[in-house]
Design a protein around this motif. Structure first.
Motif, mmCIF file in Angstrom:
data_model
loop_
_atom_site.group_PDB
_atom_site.id
_atom_site.type_symbol
_atom_site.label_atom_id
_atom_site.label_comp_id
_atom_site.label_asym_id
_atom_site.label_seq_id
_atom_site.Cartn_x
_atom_site.Cartn_y
_atom_site.Cartn_z
ATOM 1 N N GLU A 1 0.098 0.906 2.689
ATOM 2 C CA GLU A 1 -0.401 0.933 1.319
ATOM 3 C C GLU A 1 -1.645 1.803 1.223
ATOM 4 O OE1 GLU A 1 -0.414 -3.345 1.250
ATOM 5 O OE2 GLU A 1 0.280 -3.288 -0.813
ATOM 6 N N GLY A 2 -2.374 1.878 2.332
ATOM 7 C CA GLY A 2 -3.518 2.762 2.346
ATOM 8 C C GLY A 2 -4.788 2.157 1.790
ATOM 9 N N THR A 3 -4.694 0.999 1.165
ATOM 10 C CA THR A 3 -5.900 0.408 0.609
ATOM 11 C C THR A 3 -5.683 -1.099 0.483
ATOM 12 O OG1 THR A 3 -7.484 0.545 -1.214
ATOM 13 C CG2 THR A 3 -5.180 0.709 -1.784
ATOM 14 N N CYS A 4 -6.746 -1.820 0.238
ATOM 15 C CA CYS A 4 -6.615 -3.272 0.153
ATOM 16 C C CYS A 4 -6.117 -3.695 -1.224
ATOM 17 C CB CYS A 4 -7.967 -3.942 0.418
ATOM 18 S SG CYS A 4 -8.526 -3.744 2.105
ATOM 19 N N ILE A 5 -5.127 -4.551 -1.245
ATOM 20 C CA ILE A 5 -4.567 -5.068 -2.489
ATOM 21 C C ILE A 5 -4.819 -6.569 -2.494
ATOM 22 C CG2 ILE A 5 -2.471 -5.102 -3.912
ATOM 23 C CD1 ILE A 5 -3.274 -2.324 -3.135
ATOM 24 N N ASN A 6 -4.756 -7.169 -3.673
ATOM 25 C CA ASN A 6 -5.214 -8.555 -3.748
ATOM 26 C C ASN A 6 -4.225 -9.598 -3.278
ATOM 27 O OD1 ASN A 6 -3.398 -8.750 -5.825
ATOM 28 N ND2 ASN A 6 -4.843 -9.513 -7.334
ATOM 29 N N ASN A 7 -3.193 -9.197 -2.562
ATOM 30 C CA ASN A 7 -2.257 -10.153 -1.956
ATOM 31 C C ASN A 7 -1.353 -10.871 -2.955
ATOM 32 O OD1 ASN A 7 -2.054 -12.961 0.176
ATOM 33 N ND2 ASN A 7 -1.592 -10.887 0.811
ATOM 34 N N THR A 8 -1.230 -10.328 -4.165
ATOM 35 C CA THR A 8 -0.205 -10.867 -5.055
ATOM 36 C C THR A 8 0.999 -9.935 -5.080
ATOM 37 O OG1 THR A 8 -1.162 -9.697 -6.939
ATOM 38 C CG2 THR A 8 -1.827 -11.984 -6.624
ATOM 39 N N SER A 9 0.809 -8.717 -4.635
ATOM 40 C CA SER A 9 1.941 -7.793 -4.631
ATOM 41 C C SER A 9 1.768 -6.795 -3.505
ATOM 42 C CB SER A 9 2.022 -7.030 -5.946
ATOM 43 O OG SER A 9 1.106 -5.967 -5.943
ATOM 44 N N VAL A 10 2.811 -6.033 -3.264
ATOM 45 C CA VAL A 10 2.739 -4.950 -2.292
ATOM 46 C C VAL A 10 2.920 -3.654 -3.066
ATOM 47 C CG1 VAL A 10 3.739 -3.970 -0.209
ATOM 48 C CG2 VAL A 10 3.761 -6.416 -0.548
ATOM 49 N N MET A 11 1.986 -2.755 -2.947
ATOM 50 C CA MET A 11 2.078 -1.513 -3.705
ATOM 51 C C MET A 11 2.750 -0.430 -2.873
ATOM 52 S SD MET A 11 -1.352 -1.691 -5.968
ATOM 53 C CE MET A 11 -0.590 -0.951 -7.378
ATOM 54 N N MET A 12 2.850 0.734 -3.445
ATOM 55 C CA MET A 12 3.651 1.782 -2.846
ATOM 56 C C MET A 12 3.300 2.056 -1.384
ATOM 57 S SD MET A 12 4.027 5.646 -4.222
ATOM 58 C CE MET A 12 2.920 6.457 -3.096
ATOM 59 N N PHE A 13 4.292 2.157 -0.569
ATOM 60 C CA PHE A 13 4.097 2.514 0.834
ATOM 61 C C PHE A 13 4.079 4.026 0.966
ATOM 62 C CE2 PHE A 13 3.769 -1.471 2.250
ATOM 63 C CZ PHE A 13 4.700 -2.031 3.108
ATOM 64 N N LYS A 14 3.095 4.541 1.659
ATOM 65 C CA LYS A 14 3.081 5.976 1.890
ATOM 66 C C LYS A 14 4.108 6.297 2.968
ATOM 67 C CE LYS A 14 -1.615 6.559 0.454
ATOM 68 N NZ LYS A 14 -1.257 5.920 -0.796
ATOM 69 N N LYS A 15 4.837 7.383 2.749
ATOM 70 C CA LYS A 15 6.003 7.597 3.606
ATOM 71 C C LYS A 15 5.650 8.121 4.984
ATOM 72 C CE LYS A 15 6.990 12.272 2.194
ATOM 73 N NZ LYS A 15 7.554 13.124 1.202
ATOM 74 N N GLY A 16 4.418 8.534 5.190
ATOM 75 C CA GLY A 16 4.031 9.132 6.465
ATOM 76 C C GLY A 16 4.440 8.331 7.687
ATOM 77 N N SER A 17 4.172 7.022 7.644
ATOM 78 C CA SER A 17 4.506 6.195 8.806
ATOM 79 C C SER A 17 5.999 6.141 9.041
ATOM 80 C CB SER A 17 4.026 4.760 8.586
ATOM 81 O OG SER A 17 2.896 4.741 7.776
ATOM 82 N N PHE A 18 6.759 6.347 7.983
ATOM 83 C CA PHE A 18 8.192 6.123 8.100
ATOM 84 C C PHE A 18 8.949 7.377 8.473
ATOM 85 C CE2 PHE A 18 7.936 1.847 6.656
ATOM 86 C CZ PHE A 18 6.798 1.829 5.877
ATOM 87 N N GLU A 19 8.211 8.461 8.613
ATOM 88 C CA GLU A 19 8.899 9.691 9.002
ATOM 89 C C GLU A 19 9.037 9.761 10.509
ATOM 90 O OE1 GLU A 19 6.351 12.442 7.067
ATOM 91 O OE2 GLU A 19 7.823 12.852 5.506
ATOM 92 N N ILE A 20 8.189 9.013 11.205
ATOM 93 C CA ILE A 20 8.212 9.066 12.663
ATOM 94 C C ILE A 20 9.459 8.349 13.164
ATOM 95 C CG2 ILE A 20 6.916 8.428 14.718
ATOM 96 C CD1 ILE A 20 4.436 8.452 12.975
ATOM 97 N N PRO A 21 10.209 8.997 14.038
ATOM 98 C CA PRO A 21 11.496 8.428 14.465
ATOM 99 C C PRO A 21 11.322 7.332 15.514
ATOM 100 C CG PRO A 21 11.156 10.574 15.472
ATOM 101 C CD PRO A 21 9.988 10.347 14.584
ATOM 102 N N THR A 22 10.944 6.156 15.042
ATOM 103 C CA THR A 22 10.793 5.071 15.992
ATOM 104 C C THR A 22 11.082 3.753 15.283
ATOM 105 O OG1 THR A 22 9.208 3.976 17.444
ATOM 106 C CG2 THR A 22 8.350 4.939 15.460
ATOM 107 N N THR A 23 11.043 2.680 16.027
ATOM 108 C CA THR A 23 11.343 1.374 15.404
ATOM 109 C C THR A 23 10.159 0.887 14.591
ATOM 110 O OG1 THR A 23 12.236 0.958 17.597
ATOM 111 C CG2 THR A 23 12.488 -0.787 15.980
ATOM 112 N N ILE A 24 10.473 0.312 13.458
ATOM 113 C CA ILE A 24 9.428 -0.243 12.604
ATOM 114 C C ILE A 24 9.530 -1.763 12.664
ATOM 115 C CG2 ILE A 24 8.653 -0.492 10.213
ATOM 116 C CD1 ILE A 24 8.133 2.247 10.999
#
Lengths: 492, 189
Positions: free
Chosen positions: A304-327
Motif C-alpha cells: 500500500e505504501g502508506t499507513c491506512i487506518n485498518n478499516t480497508s486495504v487500499m491499492m497495492f502498488k504492482k512493483g512487488s508483484f512483478e518479481i517472479p517469486t512466491t508471494i
C-alpha cells in the motif's frame, strides 16, 4: 524483577498469560461501562445519540476512477438535455457526505467508549424525557474509573513500557553483535533466527501486544516475499515476533547507518543507498537476488505504501508483484478497543505516536497467514496484485478499496477528470443538427505516454505531485512511500 | 484534540439545525463528524480546497459548481450551518413535504437551476449554458459544436423567446424528470 518476567518467557516463546488476563479484565470493564451508560440513560428516560462509523448514506450515484459515466448520465436520449447534470450533482453531494478515501485516514470510530479520551468520541448527546438535548454526562463512577485508568496508564504502564523497550533495543544489539563477528555458517543462521525472534518478542512486550496468529501452517518461507496490509510501523514488530523477515530500507548516515550496517552482518536485510531508491529496476533486481538465496529470510513488503487506518486495504502498488517469486499474503487486523494502532503521520510524529501507543491499554491484533500465491501466466502484475489484495481483505474483514493510499497526501490525478469529460464528449458529440465536423478529441493526460506507468514501488498511479509532506520517514517504509519531493516533482 | 468552541456542537445548534433543515439529531451529529473530518486544519470552517481534496468529488466534471453551491456569494468559508443548509436540499421528499422546506421539489429544482445560473440573475443565458457544457466535456467538443448544442437546448426550453431560460421555463422542461428521487440522497437511519 519485571524485566525478567518480560525476557524469560520471550526466550522460550511462551507467554505467562499476564497480558491476556489484563485484556480479559479490560473487556469486562468496557462491557460494564457501556451497560452503565445505557442503564443510566434508561433510568433517566434518555436515549443516547452519537456518531458511529456506520454508513450514513447508501450511495446510488458513485463515480470512481474505473466506472463509466455514460450509461448513468443519459438513459434514453443521446442529445444533451438540461436534466443531464442531475446525476453528477447527486454524485458530487454523495461524495461530500461520504467518500471511500478520506475516511480511511482517520482513526476508526468506536460504538462505545473505551475510557480513553483520545478516542473519536466527541459527539455524544442525550435526549431526555422532555425531548431536550443535553451533552452527555458520565456518571461519577465512570469518571472515577476513567481517572484511575489515566493514572494506571501514564504512571504505571508508560514507565514500565519505556523501560522494557529500551531494554529490548539494547538486548537486540547485544545479542546480535556477537553474530556479526562470526563467519557464515549453519549455526550462525540458526542463531540469527532465534536471536531476532527473542528480541522482537521483548519489543512487543514493550507495548503490550497481544497477538493471535492463525493458520501458521501457511507461514512465509525463505525465498519469497511476504505482503501485508499496512497500519503502522509496529506491523513489522508484530510479524517479526513470529518469525524473522528481511526488511527493505534506506541506509542513513552516521550512527544509525553504522548500526544498520553492523546488524546486517548478522541478518541479511535489503538496504539501499539514497540514490538507488529511485531506480525501480535496481530495486527489483536487489529483491530478486535476496529472494533467490534460500538461506535468506523472506522479504517483508507493504504494497500500500502508506499507513491506512485498518478499516480497508487500499491499492497495492504492482512493483512487488512483478518479481517472479512466491508471494505470502498476510492479513493483520487490530482490535480498536484497546488502543488505536493506526499511525496518522500527518497528525503525530513518530515519537508522539509511540507515546500514544504506550499509553493505550494494549495493542491487540489478529494475524492470518494466507496460502502462498504465485502469479499466473495469463495475468499481469496489476491483476495479480488485485487478487492478493482481495484475499487479504476477505480474511481480515477489511473493505477492498480501489483508491491509492497516496491520496492521503496528494491530489488525485486530473487525467481521471479528463477521462470523464472525454466520455461525456463522446456521448454528446453526435448531437443532431450539428455539422459533420468530427469532434476534436484531445487527451489531457498528465502521465507520460505509455499508459499505465508509474505504479511500482515508489510512484503513485493515481496521484499527481503537489503538496507532499515528509512526515512518514521510517526506515522501513521509506521505499514504499512516494512522498519524496525530488522523485515526484520530476515526473510531472 | 481541538478545544475551540467552534469545533464542538452545542445542543442549541443541533436543535436549530433540526428546525431549519429537517435532519434528525443523529444525522446532524454524524454529518458534523464528517464536517470536522473534512476540516483538515480544524478551523471550524471548510474551504474550497477542503472539498476538492475528496477524490471522488475532484474527478466529477461539475465539481466546481457543486462546491460553489455551498459558498454564499464571494465568501471563502463554509461553516457547519451553511454546510447543512446545502445538504438539506437533498433529503428525500414525499407527498407531505411542504413547499417551503429545503427538500421540496421546487427547492431541488432551484438548486439545479442555480448550478446553471452563474451570475444568479434568475435567468440562464446561452453563455451560461455554454459554460456548463464546457465543464462537462472539456475540450472534447469544439467551440462551434458546443454553441450549436447550447443553441438547440435554449430554443427547446425558451418558450417566450427572450433568449433566456427563466425558472418557470426550466420547471416546465424538467417536469418529466423524477427530481424527487434523482435529487435525493438515501440516508440510512
Amino acid at each position: 524483577m519485571f524485566l525478567v518476567l518480560a525476557v524469560v518467557p520471550a526466550c522460550f516463546g511462551r507467554e505467562l498469560g499476564i497480558r491476556r488476563i489484563y485484556i480479559k479484565s479490560l473487556i469486562r470493564l468496557f462491557k460494564w461501562g457501556t451497560e452503565r451508560l445505557e442503564r443510566e440513560g434508561a433510568r433517566r428516560n434518555q436515549s443516547i445519540i452519537m456518531a458511529t462509523s456506520e454508513d450514513i448514506i447508501e450511495k446510488e450515484n458513485s463515480i470512481n476512477r474505473l466506472g463509466s459515466l455514460t450509461n448513468c448520465v443519459n438513459e434514453q436520449h443521446k442529445n444533451f438535455e438540461l436534466s443531464d447534470v442531475v446525476y453528477l450533482v447527486k454524485s458530487g453531494i454523495e461524495a461530500v457526505i461520504d467518500d471511500e478515501v478520506t475516511k480511511r485516514f482517520r482513526a476508526e470510530e468506536l460504538s462505545s467508549w473505551n475510557l480513553l479520551t483520545r478516542t473519536n468520541f466527541h459527539y455524544q448527546f442525550i435526549r431526555d424525557e422532555n425531548d431536550n438535548l443535553i451533552s452527555s454526562v458520565y456518571g461519577i463512577r465512570l469518571s472515577l474509573l476513567w481517572f484511575a485508568g489515566v493514572v494506571l496508564r501514564y504512571c504505571v504502564l508508560l514507565p514500565l513500557r519505556i523501560l522494557v523497550t529500551c531494554f529490548a533495543l539494547t538486548w537486540l544489539f547485544v545479542t546480535v553483535f556477537p553474530l556479526t563477528l562470526m563467519a557464515d555458517s549453519e549455526f550462525k543462521r540458526k542463531a540469527a533466527y532465534y536471536v531476532n525472534l527473542v528480541a522482537f518478542r521483548i519489543i512487543c512486550r514493550g507495548f503490550s501486544a497481544v497477538v493471535d496468529y492463525h493458520d501458521r501452517e501457511n507461514m512465509p518461507q525463505s525465498g519469497g516475499i511476504c505482503v501485508a496490509n499496512h497500519t503502522t510501523t509496529l506491523d513489522v514488530a508484530i510479524l517479526m515476533q513470529d518469525r524473522p523477515y528481511a526488511v527493505l530500507g534506506q541506509i542513513h548516515g552516521g550512527f544509525l547507518g553504522w548500526m544498520m550496517r553492523t546488524l546486517s552482518k548478522a541478518t541479511k536485510h535489503v538496504w539501499f543507498e539514497r540514490s538507488e531508491v529511485r531506480d525501480r529496476m535496481f530495486v527489483s533486481k536487489r529483491i530478486m537476488e535476496h529472494v533467490s538465496d534460500e538461506r535468506n529470510f523472506p522479504v517483508l513488503l507493504f504494497p500500500e505504501g502508506t499507513c491506512i487506518n485498518n478499516t480497508s486495504v487500499m491499492m497495492f502498488k504492482k512493483g512487488s508483484f512483478e518479481i517472479p517469486t512466491t508471494i505470502y499474503p498476510v492479513a493483520i487486523k487490530y482490535n480498536p478497543w484497546f488502543g488505536d494502532a493506526f499511525w496518522n503521520s500527518s497528525k503525530h510524529s513518530m515519537v508522539q505516536y509511540l507515546l500514544v501507543v504506550m499509553t493505550s491499554w494494549a495493542i491487540v491484533a489478529d494475524v492470518w497467514y494466507l496460502p502462498a500465491m504465485k502469479r499466473q501466466p495469463d495475468e499481469n502484475a496489476m491483476q495479480f496484485a488485485e487478487r492478493v489484495k482481495s484475499v487479504i481483505c476477505r480474511r481480515g474483514g477489511l473493505v477492498d478499496c480501489i483508491w491509492d493510499g497516496q491520496l492521503k497526501r496528494m491530489k488525485v490525478k486530473e487525467s481521471y477528470l479528463h477521462e470523464k469529460q472525454r466520455e461525456l464528449g463522446e456521448l454528446f458529440g453526435d448531437d443532431e443538427g450539428v455539422p459533420c465536423a468530427p469532434p476534436k478529441k484531445v487527451r489531457f493526460d498528465l502521465t507520460p505516454s505509455g499508459g499505465e506507468t508509474d505504479d511500482e514501488f515508489n510512484q503513485s498511479e493515481q496521484c499527481c505531485s503537489s503538496e507532499t509532506d515528509q512526515a512518514e520517514r521510517t526506515v522501513l517504509s521509506e521505499l514504499e512511500n512516494a512522498d519524496n519531493v525530488n522523485g515526484l516533482r520530476h515526473r510531472d | 484534540m481541538g478545544s475551540k468552541a467552534s469545533l464542538h456542537l452545542r445542543e442549541e445548534e443541533i436543535e436549530a439545525i433540526q428546525q431549519e433543515t429537517g435532519f434528525q439529531s443523529n444525522q446532524i451529529i454524524r454529518l458534523f463528524s464528517r464536517f470536522t473530518s473534512l476540516d483538515k486544519e480544524q478551523n471550524g470552517f471548510l474551504t474550497r480546497d477542503d472539498f476538492m481534496r475528496i477524490p471522488e468529488l475532484a474527478i466529477n466534471p461539475l465539481a466546481d459548481r457543486i462546491v460553489d453551491a455551498f459558498f454564499n456569494g464571494g465568501e471563502e468559508h463554509v461553516n457547519f450551518r451553511q454546510f447543512m443548509r446545502t445538504l438539506a436540499n437533498f433529503r428525500p421528499s414525499s407527498a407531505k413535504t411542504s413547499e417551503d422546506s429545503p427538500n421540496s421539489r421546487t427547492n431541488k429544482l432551484k438548486f439545479v437551476f442555480s448550478l446553471y445560473d452563474y451570475d444568479s440573475d434568475g435567468m440562464i443565458s446561452k453563455k451560461e449554458l455554454l459554460q456548463i457544457l464546457k465543464l462537462l466535456v472539456g475540450a472534447n467538443i469544439n467551440q462551434d459544436q458546443l454553441s450549436h448544442i447550447a443553441e438547440r437546448t435554449l430554443l427547446e426550453s425558451d418558450t417566450n423567446n427572450d433568449r433566456h431560460i427563466s425558472f418557470e421555463e426550466f420547471k416546465t422542461v424538467m417536469v418529466r424528470t423524477e427530481i424527487d428521487t434523482k435529487m435525493s440522497v438515501r440516508f440510512l437511519d
